[in-house]
Design a protein around this motif. Structure first.
Motif, PDB file in Angstrom:
ATOM      1  N   TYR A 226       1.357  21.883  -7.232  1.00  0.00           N
ATOM      2  CA  TYR A 226       2.768  21.507  -7.318  1.00  0.00           C
ATOM      3  C   TYR A 226       3.476  21.774  -5.993  1.00  0.00           C
ATOM      4  N   LEU A 227       3.305  22.962  -5.443  1.00  0.00           N
ATOM      5  CA  LEU A 227       3.966  23.314  -4.191  1.00  0.00           C
ATOM      6  C   LEU A 227       3.439  22.479  -3.027  1.00  0.00           C
ATOM      7  N   ALA A 228       2.161  22.081  -3.095  1.00  0.00           N
ATOM      8  CA  ALA A 228       1.571  21.273  -2.030  1.00  0.00           C
ATOM      9  C   ALA A 228       2.195  19.884  -1.959  1.00  0.00           C
ATOM     10  N   ALA A 229       2.898  19.481  -3.027  1.00  0.00           N
ATOM     11  CA  ALA A 229       3.547  18.171  -3.028  1.00  0.00           C
ATOM     12  C   ALA A 229       4.796  18.154  -2.152  1.00  0.00           C
ATOM     13  N   TYR A 230       5.276  19.340  -1.778  1.00  0.00           N
ATOM     14  CA  TYR A 230       6.495  19.455  -0.987  1.00  0.00           C
ATOM     15  C   TYR A 230       6.187  19.705   0.490  1.00  0.00           C
ATOM     16  N   ALA A 231       7.133  19.328   1.341  1.00  0.00           N
ATOM     17  CA  ALA A 231       7.008  19.610   2.768  1.00  0.00           C
ATOM     18  C   ALA A 231       7.070  21.117   2.994  1.00  0.00           C
TER      19      ALA A 231
ATOM     20  N   PRO B 228       0.804  -1.220   0.000  1.00  0.00           N
ATOM     21  CA  PRO B 228       0.000   0.000   0.000  1.00  0.00           C
ATOM     22  C   PRO B 228       0.832   1.263   0.000  1.00  0.00           C
ATOM     23  N   ALA B 229       1.932   1.270   0.765  1.00  0.00           N
ATOM     24  CA  ALA B 229       2.741   2.484   0.833  1.00  0.00           C
ATOM     25  C   ALA B 229       3.385   2.784  -0.511  1.00  0.00           C
ATOM     26  N   SER B 230       3.892   1.749  -1.206  1.00  0.00           N
ATOM     27  CA  SER B 230       4.523   1.966  -2.501  1.00  0.00           C
ATOM     28  C   SER B 230       3.533   2.570  -3.486  1.00  0.00           C
ATOM     29  N   LYS B 231       2.294   2.098  -3.451  1.00  0.00           N
ATOM     30  CA  LYS B 231       1.275   2.651  -4.341  1.00  0.00           C
ATOM     31  C   LYS B 231       0.995   4.109  -4.009  1.00  0.00           C
ATOM     32  N   GLU B 232       0.960   4.426  -2.733  1.00  0.00           N
ATOM     33  CA  GLU B 232       0.679   5.800  -2.327  1.00  0.00           C
ATOM     34  C   GLU B 232       1.839   6.724  -2.682  1.00  0.00           C
ATOM     35  N   VAL B 233       3.068   6.226  -2.560  1.00  0.00           N
ATOM     36  CA  VAL B 233       4.232   7.023  -2.957  1.00  0.00           C
ATOM     37  C   VAL B 233       4.198   7.256  -4.458  1.00  0.00           C
ATOM     38  N   GLU B 234       3.897   6.198  -5.230  1.00  0.00           N
ATOM     39  CA  GLU B 234       3.798   6.332  -6.681  1.00  0.00           C
ATOM     40  C   GLU B 234       2.718   7.344  -7.057  1.00  0.00           C
ATOM     41  N   ALA B 235       1.580   7.306  -6.350  1.00  0.00           N
ATOM     42  CA  ALA B 235       0.496   8.251  -6.633  1.00  0.00           C
ATOM     43  C   ALA B 235       0.942   9.679  -6.335  1.00  0.00           C
TER      44      ALA B 235
ATOM     45  N   THR C  22      15.873  11.873  -8.329  1.00  0.00           N
ATOM     46  CA  THR C  22      15.526  11.153  -7.106  1.00  0.00           C
ATOM     47  C   THR C  22      14.753  12.085  -6.191  1.00  0.00           C
ATOM     48  N   LEU C  23      13.566  11.663  -5.784  1.00  0.00           N
ATOM     49  CA  LEU C  23      12.765  12.407  -4.824  1.00  0.00           C
ATOM     50  C   LEU C  23      12.771  11.639  -3.502  1.00  0.00           C
ATOM     51  N   LYS C  24      13.081  12.332  -2.444  1.00  0.00           N
ATOM     52  CA  LYS C  24      12.968  11.748  -1.106  1.00  0.00           C
ATOM     53  C   LYS C  24      11.650  12.228  -0.508  1.00  0.00           C
ATOM     54  N   LEU C  25      10.802  11.293  -0.105  1.00  0.00           N
ATOM     55  CA  LEU C  25       9.493  11.632   0.436  1.00  0.00           C
ATOM     56  C   LEU C  25       9.360  11.136   1.868  1.00  0.00           C
ATOM     57  N   ALA C  26       8.628  11.874   2.664  1.00  0.00           N
ATOM     58  CA  ALA C  26       8.359  11.503   4.052  1.00  0.00           C
ATOM     59  C   ALA C  26       6.854  11.516   4.283  1.00  0.00           C
ATOM     60  N   LEU C  27       6.384  10.575   5.084  1.00  0.00           N
ATOM     61  CA  LEU C  27       4.961  10.514   5.419  1.00  0.00           C
ATOM     62  C   LEU C  27       4.682  11.515   6.530  1.00  0.00           C
ATOM     63  N   GLN C  28       3.956  12.583   6.201  1.00  0.00           N
ATOM     64  CA  GLN C  28       3.659  13.651   7.152  1.00  0.00           C
ATOM     65  C   GLN C  28       2.154  13.854   7.242  1.00  0.00           C
ATOM     66  N   ASN C  29       1.604  13.646   8.410  1.00  0.00           N
ATOM     67  CA  ASN C  29       0.155  13.811   8.626  1.00  0.00           C
ATOM     68  C   ASN C  29      -0.664  13.023   7.613  1.00  0.00           C
ATOM     69  N   GLY C  30      -0.195  11.792   7.336  1.00  0.00           N
ATOM     70  CA  GLY C  30      -0.954  10.919   6.459  1.00  0.00           C
ATOM     71  C   GLY C  30      -0.722  11.132   4.974  1.00  0.00           C
ATOM     72  N   GLN C  31       0.179  12.060   4.590  1.00  0.00           N
ATOM     73  CA  GLN C  31       0.436  12.319   3.179  1.00  0.00           C
ATOM     74  C   GLN C  31       1.931  12.253   2.911  1.00  0.00           C
ATOM     75  N   TRP C  32       2.278  11.720   1.729  1.00  0.00           N
ATOM     76  CA  TRP C  32       3.683  11.662   1.332  1.00  0.00           C
ATOM     77  C   TRP C  32       4.083  13.002   0.733  1.00  0.00           C
ATOM     78  N   ARG C  33       5.075  13.649   1.369  1.00  0.00           N
ATOM     79  CA  ARG C  33       5.548  14.957   0.928  1.00  0.00           C
ATOM     80  C   ARG C  33       7.019  14.863   0.512  1.00  0.00           C
TER      81      ARG C  33
ATOM     82  N   HIS D 159      12.257   6.685  -1.221  1.00  0.00           N
ATOM     83  CA  HIS D 159      13.028   7.299  -2.298  1.00  0.00           C
ATOM     84  C   HIS D 159      12.443   6.852  -3.630  1.00  0.00           C
ATOM     85  N   ALA D 160      12.074   7.799  -4.462  1.00  0.00           N
ATOM     86  CA  ALA D 160      11.529   7.519  -5.792  1.00  0.00           C
ATOM     87  C   ALA D 160      12.568   7.934  -6.829  1.00  0.00           C
ATOM     88  N   ARG D 161      13.041   6.969  -7.608  1.00  0.00           N
ATOM     89  CA  ARG D 161      14.050   7.236  -8.633  1.00  0.00           C
ATOM     90  C   ARG D 161      13.438   6.981 -10.001  1.00  0.00           C
TER      91      ARG D 161
END
Length: 322
Positions: free
Chosen positions: A236-241, A212-219, A304-315, A285-287
């Motif tokens: 676009y900006l909302a995708a970032y922390a 599930p997490a991989s799918k959510e990161v891909e999304a 390469t994008l590094k994403l973190a799960l913050q408040n239920g969303q990958w940023r 990490h999404a490459r």
């Protein structure tokens, strides 16, 4: 969720009866919106509301436009105002639930749907959507249980059953278009016949959070690229922390720079390929290979994008390219 544009706008007609001239104006705004001219429809809706601030139909259309533009918080404000001024209407609550779900605020979505049902007990869509919300919340609870005890076979089986039930398709807003930020189905079209009940087949337990997490990161990565291609700066900006920085700039300076670079070209197309995701807990990490084209520039890089799960969303918290 899944209200059609016509049904959603027609619902507001319950509240106010306008003169033929005003009704024609509202219908023209609605038609402009349905044709895809969001900016023009929003400008016209704002002008109309400046003279008719309480018009429920136009406010409803404005909320739909803002949702389609990815301006989720502004759309929430519009539909919240409608629930306050016209608490007898269930549709604004339903739309609020869609928007809250797109932000992974499932408790708020549940409360909104319960209000929709309270105002209109026979509102079948709200009942179905509430069931989907409960399923998603159950999935998160089992997910948490496995994070605490990865050998819990019962939780693994239940999680697999829930995921098989709710699937992996994105949620649908009241306009019947997909809201990019959602990761699980929250509704089905109003006109759709309910699917016959079927007994799910237990799936083989998988590593905690992996699928599930991989799918959510891909999304999340896909939404980021789509927002960039659409030159939708807010999405676009909302995708970032909120504390993301780059190139030695403060977050505010970086946002201003990105806003200028995204709005300057007349067109932008961003395509990603060969996406590979590696995840460890709440960090991923999404490459991938990124192809960028605009009327001013084109390039292909490995990113390469590094994403973190913050408040239920990958940023996105880090970004490198070569």
């Amino acid at each position: 969720m899944a209200l059609s544009r016509f049904f959603a706008v027609a619902a507001a007609c319950i509240v106010l009866a306008a003169s033929p001239v005003l009704a024609d104006e509202v219908q023209e705004i609605n038609q402009q919106y349905r044709s895809g001219n969001l900016s023009g429809a929003l400008t016209r809706a704002n002008a109309y509301l400046a003279k008719n601030p309480k018009d429920a139909q136009t406010r409803f259309i404005k909320g739909l436009i803002l949702a389609d533009q990815g301006k989720t918080n502004e759309a929430i404000a519009v539909f919240t105002g409608l629930t306050e001024d016209y608490p007898e209407l269930p549709e604004p609550y339903n739309n609020l639930a869609v928007l809250y779900a797109s932000q992974n605020k499932y408790a708020a979505a549940k409360n909104a749907l319960e209000m929709a049902i309270r105002t209109h007990p026979s509102y079948a869509t709200a009942h179905e959507n509430l069931g989907d919300i409960y399923a998603k919340m159950a999935s998160l609870a089992y997910d948490k249980a496995l994070a605490l005890d990865s050998k819990n076979a019962a939780a693994q089986t239940k999680l697999a059953l829930i995921q098989d039930l709710i699937g992996g398709q994105p949620a649908k807003p009241a306009t019947s278009k997909v809201i990019p930020a959602a990761s699980k189905p929250i509704a089905k079209p109003v006109a759709a016949e309910p699917a016959p009940a079927a007994k799910p087949t237990p799936a083989k337990p998988s590593p905690v959070n992996a699928a599930p997490a991989s799918k959510e990161v891909e999304a999340a990565v896909t939404r980021w690229a789509q927002a960039w291609s659409a030159r939708n700066v807010d999405a676009y900006l909302a995708a970032y922390a909120s504390d993301f920085t780059a190139e030695g700039l403060t977050h505010a300076e970086w946002e201003a720079q990105r806003r200028a670079r995204i709005t300057a070209p007349a067109s932008i197309t961003v395509k990603i390929s060969n996406l590979k995701i590696e995840q460890q807990g709440d960090i991923a990490h999404a490459r991938f290979s990124q192809t960028y084209r605009s009327d001013r520039h084109q390039s292909t890089v490995r990113k390469t994008l590094k994403l973190a799960l913050q408040n239920g969303q990958w940023r996105i918290v880090g970004e490198t390219s070569n």
